[in-house]
Write a protein that holds these residues in place. Structure first.
Motif, PDB file in Angstrom:
ATOM      1  N   HIS A   1      -2.521  -3.970   7.600  1.00 38.86           N
ATOM      2  CA  HIS A   1      -2.063  -4.984   6.645  1.00 38.86           C
ATOM      3  C   HIS A   1      -1.297  -4.279   5.535  1.00 38.86           C
ATOM      4  O   HIS A   1      -1.854  -3.471   4.799  1.00 38.86           O
ATOM      5  CB  HIS A   1      -3.244  -5.773   6.066  1.00 38.86           C
ATOM      6  CG  HIS A   1      -2.833  -7.027   5.342  1.00 38.86           C
ATOM      7  ND1 HIS A   1      -2.538  -7.038   4.006  1.00 38.86           N
ATOM      8  CD2 HIS A   1      -2.650  -8.301   5.789  1.00 38.86           C
ATOM      9  CE1 HIS A   1      -2.203  -8.274   3.641  1.00 38.86           C
ATOM     10  NE2 HIS A   1      -2.268  -9.061   4.706  1.00 38.86           N
ATOM     11  N   ALA A   2       0.009  -4.585   5.400  1.00 39.59           N
ATOM     12  CA  ALA A   2       0.878  -3.800   4.522  1.00 39.59           C
ATOM     13  C   ALA A   2       0.569  -4.005   3.041  1.00 39.59           C
ATOM     14  O   ALA A   2       0.745  -3.075   2.244  1.00 39.59           O
ATOM     15  CB  ALA A   2       2.342  -4.155   4.793  1.00 39.59           C
TER      16      ALA A   2
ATOM     17  N   ILE B   1      13.765  -2.811   5.813  1.00 36.13           N
ATOM     18  CA  ILE B   1      12.483  -3.360   5.371  1.00 36.13           C
ATOM     19  C   ILE B   1      12.214  -3.030   3.909  1.00 36.13           C
ATOM     20  O   ILE B   1      11.755  -3.873   3.136  1.00 36.13           O
ATOM     21  CB  ILE B   1      11.345  -2.836   6.274  1.00 36.13           C
ATOM     22  CG1 ILE B   1      11.405  -3.557   7.638  1.00 36.13           C
ATOM     23  CG2 ILE B   1       9.980  -3.040   5.635  1.00 36.13           C
ATOM     24  CD1 ILE B   1      10.401  -3.060   8.646  1.00 36.13           C
ATOM     25  N   LYS B   2      12.544  -1.804   3.499  1.00 35.47           N
ATOM     26  CA  LYS B   2      12.215  -1.377   2.136  1.00 35.47           C
ATOM     27  C   LYS B   2      13.025  -2.132   1.079  1.00 35.47           C
ATOM     28  O   LYS B   2      12.618  -2.167  -0.093  1.00 35.47           O
ATOM     29  CB  LYS B   2      12.421   0.131   1.987  1.00 35.47           C
ATOM     30  CG  LYS B   2      13.849   0.610   2.179  1.00 35.47           C
ATOM     31  CD  LYS B   2      13.911   2.120   2.074  1.00 35.47           C
ATOM     32  CE  LYS B   2      15.336   2.635   2.318  1.00 35.47           C
ATOM     33  NZ  LYS B   2      15.374   4.118   2.284  1.00 35.47           N
ATOM     34  N   SER B   3      14.156  -2.753   1.473  1.00 33.19           N
ATOM     35  CA  SER B   3      14.933  -3.523   0.499  1.00 33.19           C
ATOM     36  C   SER B   3      14.615  -5.013   0.560  1.00 33.19           C
ATOM     37  O   SER B   3      15.027  -5.773  -0.312  1.00 33.19           O
ATOM     38  CB  SER B   3      16.433  -3.311   0.742  1.00 33.19           C
ATOM     39  OG  SER B   3      16.828  -3.858   1.986  1.00 33.19           O
ATOM     40  N   VAL B   4      13.898  -5.445   1.599  1.00 28.53           N
ATOM     41  CA  VAL B   4      13.580  -6.863   1.762  1.00 28.53           C
ATOM     42  C   VAL B   4      12.208  -7.202   1.189  1.00 28.53           C
ATOM     43  O   VAL B   4      12.057  -8.144   0.395  1.00 28.53           O
ATOM     44  CB  VAL B   4      13.638  -7.268   3.254  1.00 28.53           C
ATOM     45  CG1 VAL B   4      13.116  -8.700   3.442  1.00 28.53           C
ATOM     46  CG2 VAL B   4      15.072  -7.162   3.776  1.00 28.53           C
ATOM     47  N   PHE B   5      11.195  -6.450   1.572  1.00 31.23           N
ATOM     48  CA  PHE B   5       9.829  -6.751   1.147  1.00 31.23           C
ATOM     49  C   PHE B   5       9.551  -6.040  -0.172  1.00 31.23           C
ATOM     50  O   PHE B   5       9.616  -4.813  -0.252  1.00 31.23           O
ATOM     51  CB  PHE B   5       8.830  -6.336   2.222  1.00 31.23           C
ATOM     52  CG  PHE B   5       8.953  -7.149   3.475  1.00 31.23           C
ATOM     53  CD1 PHE B   5       8.333  -8.387   3.578  1.00 31.23           C
ATOM     54  CD2 PHE B   5       9.716  -6.698   4.545  1.00 31.23           C
ATOM     55  CE1 PHE B   5       8.463  -9.145   4.731  1.00 31.23           C
ATOM     56  CE2 PHE B   5       9.846  -7.450   5.704  1.00 31.23           C
ATOM     57  CZ  PHE B   5       9.215  -8.682   5.789  1.00 31.23           C
TER      58      PHE B   5
ATOM     59  N   LYS C   1       0.839  -1.200   0.000  1.00 32.16           N
ATOM     60  CA  LYS C   1       0.000   0.000   0.000  1.00 32.16           C
ATOM     61  C   LYS C   1       0.877   1.255   0.000  1.00 32.16           C
ATOM     62  O   LYS C   1       1.933   1.298   0.652  1.00 32.16           O
ATOM     63  CB  LYS C   1      -0.898   0.014   1.248  1.00 32.16           C
ATOM     64  CG  LYS C   1      -1.938  -1.088   1.276  1.00 32.16           C
ATOM     65  CD  LYS C   1      -2.666  -1.084   2.609  1.00 32.16           C
ATOM     66  CE  LYS C   1      -3.669  -2.226   2.699  1.00 32.16           C
ATOM     67  NZ  LYS C   1      -4.246  -2.353   4.038  1.00 32.16           N
ATOM     68  N   ASP C   2       0.431   2.250  -0.730  1.00 35.47           N
ATOM     69  CA  ASP C   2       1.150   3.528  -0.729  1.00 35.47           C
ATOM     70  C   ASP C   2       1.224   4.099   0.679  1.00 35.47           C
ATOM     71  O   ASP C   2       2.238   4.695   1.073  1.00 35.47           O
ATOM     72  CB  ASP C   2       0.466   4.522  -1.665  1.00 35.47           C
ATOM     73  CG  ASP C   2       0.615   4.124  -3.134  1.00 35.47           C
ATOM     74  OD1 ASP C   2       1.585   3.386  -3.441  1.00 35.47           O
ATOM     75  OD2 ASP C   2      -0.213   4.544  -3.958  1.00 35.47           O
ATOM     76  N   SER C   3       0.148   3.891   1.447  1.00 35.68           N
ATOM     77  CA  SER C   3       0.131   4.421   2.814  1.00 35.68           C
ATOM     78  C   SER C   3       1.211   3.768   3.666  1.00 35.68           C
ATOM     79  O   SER C   3       1.821   4.418   4.524  1.00 35.68           O
ATOM     80  CB  SER C   3      -1.245   4.193   3.462  1.00 35.68           C
ATOM     81  OG  SER C   3      -1.571   2.803   3.467  1.00 35.68           O
ATOM     82  N   PHE C   4       1.478   2.470   3.429  1.00 41.46           N
ATOM     83  CA  PHE C   4       2.546   1.801   4.181  1.00 41.46           C
ATOM     84  C   PHE C   4       3.914   2.296   3.731  1.00 41.46           C
ATOM     85  O   PHE C   4       4.817   2.505   4.546  1.00 41.46           O
ATOM     86  CB  PHE C   4       2.445   0.286   4.006  1.00 41.46           C
ATOM     87  CG  PHE C   4       3.583  -0.466   4.649  1.00 41.46           C
ATOM     88  CD1 PHE C   4       3.726  -0.499   6.027  1.00 41.46           C
ATOM     89  CD2 PHE C   4       4.539  -1.111   3.867  1.00 41.46           C
ATOM     90  CE1 PHE C   4       4.792  -1.165   6.622  1.00 41.46           C
ATOM     91  CE2 PHE C   4       5.605  -1.772   4.450  1.00 41.46           C
ATOM     92  CZ  PHE C   4       5.727  -1.800   5.832  1.00 41.46           C
ATOM     93  N   LYS C   5       4.070   2.496   2.424  1.00 35.17           N
ATOM     94  CA  LYS C   5       5.368   2.950   1.917  1.00 35.17           C
ATOM     95  C   LYS C   5       5.702   4.367   2.384  1.00 35.17           C
ATOM     96  O   LYS C   5       6.846   4.791   2.328  1.00 35.17           O
ATOM     97  CB  LYS C   5       5.386   2.861   0.388  1.00 35.17           C
ATOM     98  CG  LYS C   5       5.445   1.410  -0.101  1.00 35.17           C
ATOM     99  CD  LYS C   5       5.722   1.298  -1.591  1.00 35.17           C
ATOM    100  CE  LYS C   5       4.511   1.637  -2.421  1.00 35.17           C
ATOM    101  NZ  LYS C   5       4.744   1.364  -3.862  1.00 35.17           N
ATOM    102  N   ASP C   6       4.708   5.092   2.869  1.00 39.24           N
ATOM    103  CA  ASP C   6       4.947   6.444   3.409  1.00 39.24           C
ATOM    104  C   ASP C   6       5.307   6.429   4.897  1.00 39.24           C
ATOM    105  O   ASP C   6       5.629   7.474   5.464  1.00 39.24           O
ATOM    106  CB  ASP C   6       3.698   7.318   3.204  1.00 39.24           C
ATOM    107  CG  ASP C   6       3.530   7.726   1.747  1.00 39.24           C
ATOM    108  OD1 ASP C   6       4.541   7.733   1.026  1.00 39.24           O
ATOM    109  OD2 ASP C   6       2.387   8.024   1.347  1.00 39.24           O
TER     110      ASP C   6
END
Length: 879
Positions: free
Chosen positions: A740-741, A697-701, A527-532
């Motif tokens: 929920h991501a 996290i941003k490089s793993v998921f 979700k964009d909201s999670f990426k923020d």
């Protein structure tokens, strides 16, 4: 039809069967390179359970059918069964099959120690007794200490028994000696049953109430010898028994000891994927397009340091057409130009387009590619096989296409390869004719044969991918559809663009289980909201590594298990194998001269060159296994290591008298290949590190595309969106759930139950925690058992940040694994490994004002939710 496998499961329980221990000699006396796959181990467990127990449905005489997919390793099951039955007192084994080609291949599997497909260990030791396999013509004078193996075709067996001749097997052999009958491709034997004819009637001198009616057909011959002695055993093996035939189903009622169909084989990842390339090109242009694609696959293998040669089959309708196209292909390759390659590339789509993109990205000049093709596909590397062009020498080359010294890239064939061909590196089949024989909604016989050929060609070619983390013997990239290496897990079938034929072929492949009936591809998006969020941008997931340790620090040699053996190497000679191919195997082997050497006789530099071909023999690797080793020089020159290794070389006398440096290098490499698997465990143990290190996290998921075979799972929820499921208890629009991501979940019912569970306790969690997010681990990372070093991939990670007024941030990372009840027992080690994390994991990482914790939970199973519920509520203090 009731199958024996189900009867055993009902009688003894799946757990009891799964706990059946295999004999230790399965590890030491079967080829250690051919490690048992899970389904093969399960097959042996059913067989041993059957043999060792009495139950009401057990028949008086063992007559069993192993119904297993092409490529699943039926011959390895035969080898294991032979060892087990030897331990039970059997010494005589009759192997028979429909095809002479399979007989020759079976000799390689059972008798040729130097063959890459040899199924046994360097020595066979059963309960402290060394056992040899001896090829015999009959069972009149046999060695009671050996496995006496008689090989024959079913036609030859039928003729020998009913028209007796000197030295051939006779009916008396089976009356006087108890024999294990092994029938390969057993569906060919059921000639009488298919006609509705009984081969067994009222009475028999050996077994009251049993008699063979006649010996006019092959099946009656087999049944007569089976019933000649009350202790005889009949083991049948096939991938394609027709259980739709009522007579066949009746014959095999409660006799199928293990059923592992092609569909299950494919779903478990042990076959290549299938891709059909349709075009309106001429047959020769289709073939050249295939050559380009094959060369692309070879470059991909090379890019990951795998020396694997892709093979093409060009399939003609008739022998005359096969020879004409063979000549045309040779001429076309000789005159091929850059302009021809550009012309084919101009209309390239999908996989072919990707090939040209790769060439452009890597800066490969088409002139250089052209030179490669002319060299790799020259006439010497083409194999013409049909009824007019077949010989024992060609058969040997055909059955060894995977060998490093086999340079053949293309096989030209008609109908010679329908059974008994188990080459793994076939990656392309080109159908050179355009006719079809189907009609009125029925699949044509030719199309069904083509589908079966594709199934045989779809056997998986094991390879190691760059990270070395994914299993080598099964598909790795099903859920990574953009990865170029998926090409190396794909068999391409090249055909003319004929929609009716393609529909018929696909229907045939679905019926045979080669392809799934339905696929669904979905995008797994964060979700964009999670990426923020700060968690995504700055947060970490903590994982550990695997490390080795010395089990025995006092080890000072390779060990007696390696040093005491004689390592046999055959330097092939076409003259010998061709001239003597029809002679008795014992006589043929006896006539091949041999000489004994020590490995040191080959010279230091030769052995060093051979060692350089193996990562296992690097000094850094050797030092771990042999901590007292001081140098690679010592490893080569010391009798405690390689110097004193005994080598027995079989070759023509002229070769033995004057071994070239190339011969010596070949022999050294072959010996090291035999030694390597015995060193695998050496003095090494493995464990997961207690230290868990941070990874962003941003490089793993990642966001990715996932492919679901909708007919490949018994779980009706698998592949369904949570907002589209028919089950109202599981329905949830995850796009509106902030914790929920990912935007949706397409997983199993247990995964969906877990999500609904988290939703139910979320209000309680939110009272004490913030930054609450659940992320699906879609092969994004793995962790390792602290005790054993075994890798596993927890399905979910729950991240929480504890609300804290003091100013110090407490982050918690929880590994969670939804697990179906049927898997809780077999996967218990994973549950134990996860629960151990909280007590023993070490995090030597912190940032200013932060504290990190990592925990593992018991399995989540909906029917046993209370176990998980109690653990998580106690841990998070939300009781």
């Amino acid at each position: 039809m009731k199958i024996l496998q189900d009867t055993l499961r009902e009688e003894f329980g799946k757990r009891t069967i799964a706990e059946t221990e295999l004999p230790k000699y399965f590890t030491t006396s079967l080829n250690p390179i051919m490690k048992l796959r899970p389904y093969q181990k399960e097959c042996f467990q059913y067989f041993i359970t059957y043999w060792q127990n009495e139950f009401d449905a057990k028949e008086l005489k063992p007559h069993l059918l192993f119904h297993m997919a092409t490529g699943s390793g039926k011959t390895l099951i035969m080898a294991g069964a032979m060892l087990f039955l030897y331990e039970q007192g059997y010494r005589n084994f009759l192997f028979f099959v429909d095809s002479t080609n399979i007989i020759e291949k079976t000799k390689e599997n059972f008798l040729n120690v130097a063959s890459v497909k040899y199924l046994f260990g360097q020595t066979i030791n059963i309960n402290g007794k060394q056992v040899e396999i001896k090829l015999v013509d009959n069972f009149q004078t046999v060695d009671e200490n050996c496995i006496n193996l008689c090989l024959n075709t079913i036609q030859g067996l039928h003729t020998s028994l009913n028209v007796p001749k000197e030295n051939a097997v006779t009916y008396d052999d089976f009356v006087e000696h108890r024999v294990v009958l092994i029938s390969d491709e057993a569906h060919h034997t059921n000639t009488a049953t298919k006609k509705g004819k009984n081969t067994i009637v009222d009475s028999s001198p050996t077994l009251p109430g049993i008699e063979v009616e006649s010996t006019e057909d092959w099946e009656s011959t087999v049944m007569k010898i089976f019933y000649s002695n009350e202790a005889n055993v009949l083991l049948e093996f096939t991938a394609t028994e027709d259980f739709q035939d009522a007579n066949i189903a009746d014959k095999y009622e409660n006799k199928v000891i293990f059923d592992y169909p092609l569909k299950k084989f494919r779903e478990d990842g042990y076959s290549k994927e299938i891709s059909v390339i349709q075009s309106d090109m001429s047959p020769i242009d289709r073939a050249i397009q295939c050559v380009l694609l094959s060369q692309y696959k070879r470059k991909l293998f090379s890019s990951i340091h795998q020396d694997i040669k892709p093979v093409i089959m060009l399939k003609s309708k008739t022998i005359a057409e096969n020879k004409r196209f063979y000549d045309e292909f040779i001429n076309t390759i000789k005159n091929l130009s850059v302009e021809d390659i550009e012309r084919i590339g101009a209309n390239a789509k999908e996989d072919i387009f990707d090939m040209f993109s790769y060439i452009k990205e890597k800066g490969i000049e088409l002139e250089n590619l052209l030179l490669e093709i002319k060299e790799d596909f020259k006439e010497e590397n083409l194999l013409l096989i049909d009824g007019n062009n077949i010989s024992p020498d060609k058969q040997q080359k055909l059955n060894s296409l995977e060998a490093k010294d086999n340079e053949f890239r293309v096989v030209f064939a008609v109908d010679m390869l329908n059974e008994g061909w188990d080459v793994l590196n076939l990656f392309d089949i080109v159908r050179l004719y355009e006719t079809r024989d189907g009609g009125r909604g029925k699949i044509g016989k030719t199309t069904m044969q083509e589908a079966q050929l594709i199934g045989r060609g779809a056997r998986y070619m094991p390879f190691t991918e760059p990270t070395g983390e994914l299993p080598s013997g099964k598909r790795k990239y099903d859920d990574d559809t953009t990865n170029r290496l998926r090409m190396l897990e794909t068999l391409h079938y090249h055909s003319v663009n004929n929609p009716r034929y393609i529909h018929e072929l696909r229907t045939a492949m679905v019926q045979t289980g080669i392809v799934a009936e339905k696929f669904k591809t979905v995008d797994l998006k964060l979700k964009d909201s999670f990426k923020d969020t700060s968690l995504y941008k700055n947060g970490y997931v903590f994982v550990n590594e695997v490390e080795s340790f010395i089990l025995n620090k006092d080890v000072t040699s390779l060990g007696d298990n390696i040093l005491s053996k004689n390592y046999k190497v055959h330097i092939n000679s076409g003259r010998i194998s061709t001239g003597l191919i029809f002679e008795d195997e014992e006589r043929r082997v006896a006539t091949i001269p041999y000489r004994n050497f020590k490995l040191k006789d080959f010279g230091y530099h030769v052995i060093r060159a051979a060692i350089n071909r193996f990562n296992t023999f690097r000094y850094s690797e050797l030092k771990v296994r042999y901590p007292n080793l001081t140098s690679i020089k010592e490893f080569i020159e010391s009798d405690c290591y390689l110097s004193g290794i005994n080598v027995q070389i079989f070759a023509v006398q002229e070769k033995l008298d004057n071994l070239s440096q190339k011969d010596k290098l070949f022999c050294a490499v072959q010996v090291l290949k035999q030694i390597e698997p015995q060193m695998t465990n050496g003095g090494i143990g493995y464990k997961g590190t207690r230290l868990f290190s941070p990874r962003p996290i941003k490089s793993v998921f990642r966001e990715k595309t996932q492919k679901f075979a909708l007919d490949g799972s018994l779980d009706k929820e698998y592949g369904k969106s949570m907002k589209e499921t028919d089950n109202p208890e599981l329905r949830l629009d995850l796009s509106c759930v902030n914790w929920h991501a990912y935007e949706d979940c397409y997983g199993t019912s247990e995964e969906k139950h877990l999500i609904r569970y988290i939703e139910s306790i979320y209000p309680k969690l939110a009272e004490k925690y913030e930054d609450i997010y659940l992320l699906r681990n879609e092969k994004d990372f793995k962790i390792y058992s602290l005790a054993s070093g075994d890798a596993y991939q927890p399905d979910y990670v729950l991240f929480l940040k504890k609300k804290n007024d003091v100013g110090k941030a407490d982050y918690i990372q929880i590994f969670i694994e939804p697990k179906g009840e049927h898997l809780r027992t077999t996967d218990k080690w994973k549950e134990d490994a996860m629960k151990e994390i909280r007590v023993n994991a070490d995090i030597q990482f912190s940032t200013q004002g932060t504290n990190f914790n990592i925990w593992g939970m018991p399995f989540f199973t909906e029917k046993k939710r209370q176990i998980f519920d109690a653990a998580i509520k106690e841990s998070l203090e939300i009781l």
